[in-house]
Write an enzyme that holds these catalytic residues in place. Structure first.
Site, PDB file in Angstrom:
ATOM      1  N   ASP A  80       0.681  -1.124   0.274  1.00 53.16           N
ATOM      2  CA  ASP A  80      -0.017   0.037   0.001  1.00 53.16           C
ATOM      3  C   ASP A  80       1.157   0.976  -0.134  1.00 53.16           C
ATOM      4  O   ASP A  80       1.269   1.268   0.845  1.00 53.16           O
ATOM      5  CB  ASP A  80      -1.051  -0.012   1.066  1.00 53.16           C
ATOM      6  CG  ASP A  80      -2.053   1.111   1.465  1.00 53.16           C
ATOM      7  OD1 ASP A  80      -2.928   1.663   0.320  1.00 53.16           O
ATOM      8  OD2 ASP A  80      -1.800   1.675   2.646  1.00 53.16           O
ATOM      9  N   THR A 140      -3.010   5.399  -4.367  1.00 57.02           N
ATOM     10  CA  THR A 140      -1.879   5.907  -3.860  1.00 57.02           C
ATOM     11  C   THR A 140      -0.203   5.909  -4.263  1.00 57.02           C
ATOM     12  O   THR A 140       0.340   6.388  -5.003  1.00 57.02           O
ATOM     13  CB  THR A 140      -2.101   5.837  -2.119  1.00 57.02           C
ATOM     14  OG1 THR A 140      -1.735   4.464  -2.144  1.00 57.02           O
ATOM     15  CG2 THR A 140      -2.899   6.599  -1.256  1.00 57.02           C
ATOM     16  N   THR A 141      -0.209   4.449  -4.711  1.00 59.74           N
ATOM     17  CA  THR A 141       0.856   4.769  -5.360  1.00 59.74           C
ATOM     18  C   THR A 141       0.523   4.948  -6.786  1.00 59.74           C
ATOM     19  O   THR A 141       1.874   5.034  -7.204  1.00 59.74           O
ATOM     20  CB  THR A 141       0.985   3.181  -5.442  1.00 59.74           C
ATOM     21  OG1 THR A 141       0.759   1.932  -4.648  1.00 59.74           O
ATOM     22  CG2 THR A 141       2.551   2.227  -6.064  1.00 59.74           C
ATOM     23  N   ASP A 186      -9.374   0.064   0.913  1.00 59.84           N
ATOM     24  CA  ASP A 186      -9.454   0.705  -0.426  1.00 59.84           C
ATOM     25  C   ASP A 186     -10.620   0.656  -1.452  1.00 59.84           C
ATOM     26  O   ASP A 186     -11.091   1.457  -1.779  1.00 59.84           O
ATOM     27  CB  ASP A 186      -7.740  -0.104  -0.870  1.00 59.84           C
ATOM     28  CG  ASP A 186      -6.552   0.049  -0.691  1.00 59.84           C
ATOM     29  OD1 ASP A 186      -6.467   1.693   0.660  1.00 59.84           O
ATOM     30  OD2 ASP A 186      -5.456   0.105  -1.115  1.00 59.84           O
TER      31      ASP A 186
HETATM   32  P1  ADP Z   1      -2.945   1.944  -6.136  1.00 62.78           P
HETATM   33  O1  ADP Z   1      -2.150   2.250  -4.633  1.00 62.78           O
HETATM   34  O2  ADP Z   1      -2.010   3.268  -7.231  1.00 62.78           O
HETATM   35  O3  ADP Z   1      -4.247   1.825  -5.820  1.00 62.78           O
HETATM   36  P2  ADP Z   1      -2.220  -1.001  -6.209  1.00 62.78           P
HETATM   37  O4  ADP Z   1      -0.958  -1.872  -6.143  1.00 62.78           O
HETATM   38  O5  ADP Z   1      -3.750  -1.137  -6.401  1.00 62.78           O
HETATM   39  O6  ADP Z   1      -1.736   0.552  -6.404  1.00 62.78           O
HETATM   40  O7  ADP Z   1      -2.607  -0.991  -8.782  1.00 62.78           O
HETATM   41  C1  ADP Z   1      -3.440  -1.091  -8.939  1.00 62.78           C
HETATM   42  C2  ADP Z   1      -3.315  -0.209 -10.209  1.00 62.78           C
HETATM   43  O8  ADP Z   1      -3.563  -2.099 -10.637  1.00 62.78           O
HETATM   44  C3  ADP Z   1      -5.050  -0.095 -11.380  1.00 62.78           C
HETATM   45  O9  ADP Z   1      -3.943   0.772 -12.263  1.00 62.78           O
HETATM   46  C4  ADP Z   1      -5.153  -1.092 -11.602  1.00 62.78           C
HETATM   47  O10 ADP Z   1      -5.682  -1.053 -12.815  1.00 62.78           O
HETATM   48  C5  ADP Z   1      -4.108  -2.337 -11.907  1.00 62.78           C
HETATM   49  N1  ADP Z   1      -4.910  -3.078 -11.480  1.00 62.78           N
HETATM   50  C6  ADP Z   1      -6.143  -3.928 -10.880  1.00 62.78           C
HETATM   51  N2  ADP Z   1      -6.551  -4.769 -10.795  1.00 62.78           N
HETATM   52  C7  ADP Z   1      -5.609  -5.861 -12.023  1.00 62.78           C
HETATM   53  C8  ADP Z   1      -5.990  -6.480 -12.625  1.00 62.78           C
HETATM   54  N3  ADP Z   1      -7.062  -7.698 -12.770  1.00 62.78           N
HETATM   55  N4  ADP Z   1      -5.618  -6.521 -14.138  1.00 62.78           N
HETATM   56  C9  ADP Z   1      -4.331  -5.499 -14.372  1.00 62.78           C
HETATM   57  N5  ADP Z   1      -4.618  -4.893 -13.649  1.00 62.78           N
HETATM   58  C10 ADP Z   1      -5.259  -3.821 -12.584  1.00 62.78           C
HETATM   59 MG    MG Z   2      -4.886   0.159  -5.056  1.00 64.45          MG
END
Ligand code: ADP
Ligand code: MG
Length: 549
Positions: A64, A97-98, A393
């Site tokens: 996170d 956030t990332t 989240d």
């Molecule tokens: P953040 O802190 O930004 O939410 P995450 O590690 O949760 O970071 O990653 C979010 C990213 O992962 C987003 O760009 C989202 O579209 C992508 N994502 C989430 N689920 C999937 C999936 N099943 N396949 C491809 N990309 C995904």
């Molecule tokens: Mg996320």
């Protein structure tokens, strides 16, 4: 103010450091990029986790973004500004956030390239602002509507938020819980949706399986009743919320009482007992049959309470007290003498139940039914902690989707589509601004590029395929991070609230612009062991602390 001889003029105190112009910009950009780079590997379902060990040796394992950055105790001022981006995202949406941090870092990296090509930072800043505004427009245009009845879509939002986190293996049940929780606390006021996720309490209990996590209508406290003789269940609970100890006050100053006669000792003990008894009498006189106390309850007082059939828990956390006040409609009383019937809250039933092998207090059928608790179960402390974060989240995402009423597809789809729109927009601009807007578009693509990289795919191949698909108007084409193919992310159910994207773009571009406009960093010498402690200096090699910007 002329001087005969040219004397050096000192306007800063000794030990202060000053960096100006290009080198100030470079140092700031470098620091910001370094922050973004640290969290970049965690982005997406295939992102890695980080293990953070604090000075006491406590371990947090997470991917996170905001948690990582908060635990890192970052020193450099420009780097801190990037951390603020993550916090803003966390406050506004709770997720993404990332994404926001990675985007901010890449915007600065692209800006650096332009600076190298002798484009003035203010020109870049202006272009970035134009691009940021246009992005809001484009994102709103491409988004799809979502309604509260659209349970399937809401579930997909929850699942997307949890994919790749510790929560993943139970994402079916957990996504149902989060959608139900948000629906439970949702209110409508003249056509407007009000969702206060603060009404959703998340309680953790180590033990059991993740699938055993559940949604409870009401409040669950990780507290047991203080005395075994107290009732296990109280129906028609009238709840007193005390922010005052039910104990004899310890004197502030050390006192010594000299007792010369055993009778005096007894009198002293009797007096203490009488005072405690009076306190309990006061509670009972208000009509309360349940007491939640933020402070301690003396053993003797516990005994008197149980005699009166009162259920009591002590050392309830402040945030739990506030949640209880909201749920039961009671008032938190700071002075026992002020406690009256009007301050009491109400719950249909208060009872102690066994969860795993520990007791917890359940407060149900509350006066305000818009209070729910998600009880998270899991094998270890680290597991339940990470699930809690994933849950937060997903709750934030569902709430954001419903409040704005719009969603987009994830997996890089919305970013590629946004970049495409921005490039088109740039054609309407003149020379240098066009370069800046194009750089902004390039920066947006860091998200799909990183998703690909983190999945072990070749980002260049994937980006080419993605762009080709988007050029033929398949706007939701994204990356299947599991197979390495391109997919229709919408059909595959990778759905995110529009707000994640609009917020990430706006806060990332704001901070990028702000950092770009700094050409002078003046850092005072700083006091030894200043407020944040730690090492002086930091990334970029400046003694950057205690500075005003
Ligand atoms: P953040 O802190 O930004 O939410 P995450 O590690 O949760 O970071 O990653 C979010 C990213 O992962 C987003 O760009 C989202 O579209 C992508 N994502 C989430 N689920 C999937 C999936 N099943 N396949 C491809 N990309 C995904
Ligand atoms: Mg996320």
């Amino acid at each position: 103010m002329t001087t005969q001889q040219i004397q050096p003029v000192f306007i800063l105190s000794e030990g202060s450091q000053r960096t100006t112009g290009r080198s100030a910009q470079r140092a700031n950009i470098m620091a910001a990029k370094a922050v973004a780079e640290t969290v970049r590997t965690t982005l997406g379902p295939k992102g890695m986790d980080k293990m953070l060990v604090d000075s006491l040796g406590d371990v947090v394992i997470t991917n996170d973004g905001v948690t990582i950055l908060q635990e890192m105790s970052i020193e450099h001022p420009a780097a801190k500004m990037i951390v603020e981006v993550a916090k803003a995202q966390e406050d506004e949406v709770g997720d993404g956030t990332t994404t926001a941090v990675v985007l901010a870092g890449e915007l600065l990296k692209q800006a650096e390239n332009l600076i190298d090509r002798e484009i003035h930072p203010t020109v870049i800043a202006r272009g970035y602002r134009l691009a940021a505004d246009k992005s809001q427009e484009i994102l709103n245009q491409i988004a799809e509507p979502v309604a509260e009845a659209d349970i399937q879509t809401l579930r997909k939002i929850a699942t997307t938020a949890m994919t790749g986190k510790g929560a993943e293996k139970a994402k079916e049940s957990l996504s149902k819980i989060s959608v139900d929780a948000v629906k439970a606390v949702m209110e409508k006021e003249n056509g407007h949706l009000l969702i206060d996720t603060d009404n959703i309490k998340i309680e953790k209990k180590v033990g059991g399986r993740v699938e055993d996590s559940e949604l409870i209508q009401g409040i669950v406290l990780d507290k047991e009743k203080v005395h075994p003789a107290m009732p296990r269940t109280v129906k028609g609970a009238k709840v007193a919320l005390l922010d005052a100890a039910v104990e004899i006050k310890n004197t502030e100053i050390e006192t010594k009482i000299q007792v010369s006669d055993p009778a005096q000792m007894q009198a002293f003990i009797d007096m203490e007992e009488r005072m405690l008894r009076e306190k309990v009498e006061k509670i009972a006189a208000s009509g309360a049959n349940v007491v939640f106390c933020q402070k301690g309850i003396d053993d003797m007082a516990q005994h008197f309470m149980s005699k009166k059939g009162i259920y009591a828990s002590r050392r309830v956390s402040k945030s739990d007290m506030e949640k209880l006040a909201r749920a039961t409609g009671g008032k938190i009383v700071t002075n026992l003498n002020d406690l009256s019937r009007d301050d009491l809250g109400f719950a249909g039933i208060v009872e102690e139940l066994k969860v795993g092998d520990e007791n917890m207090t359940y407060v149900r059928e509350c006066k305000n039914p818009k209070s729910v608790t998600i009880l998270i179960r899991g094998g270890t402390e680290h597991v339940v902690d990470e699930i809690k974060r994933a849950m937060e989240d997903s709750l934030g995402d569902i709430a954001a989707a419903l409040k704005v009423g719009k969603v987009v597809a994830g997996a890089g789809a919305s970013e590629v589509e946004l970049a495409k729109g921005l490039r088109k927009f740039s054609e309407s601009l003149s020379g240098r601004e066009q370069l800046a807007v194009n750089a902004f578009a390039e920066a947006i693509e860091i998200i799909p590029r990183t998703l690909a990289e983190n999945s072990g795919l070749d980002p260049i191949d994937i980006m080419t395929e993605l762009k080709a698909a988007h050029d033929t108007n398949r706007k939701w084409t994204g990356i299947d991070v599991f197979t390495g193919k391109i997919i229709d992310a919408w059909k595959d159910g990778v759905i995110e609230p529009l707000k994640i994207k609009t917020q990430a773009v706006s806060s990332a571009s704001e901070v990028a612009v702000m950092i770009l406009r700094i050409d002078d960093v003046i850092a005072s010498a700083g006091k030894k062991g200043g407020p944040e402690g730690g090492m002086p200096g930091g990334m970029g090699g400046m003694g950057g602390r205690d500075m005003d910007m």
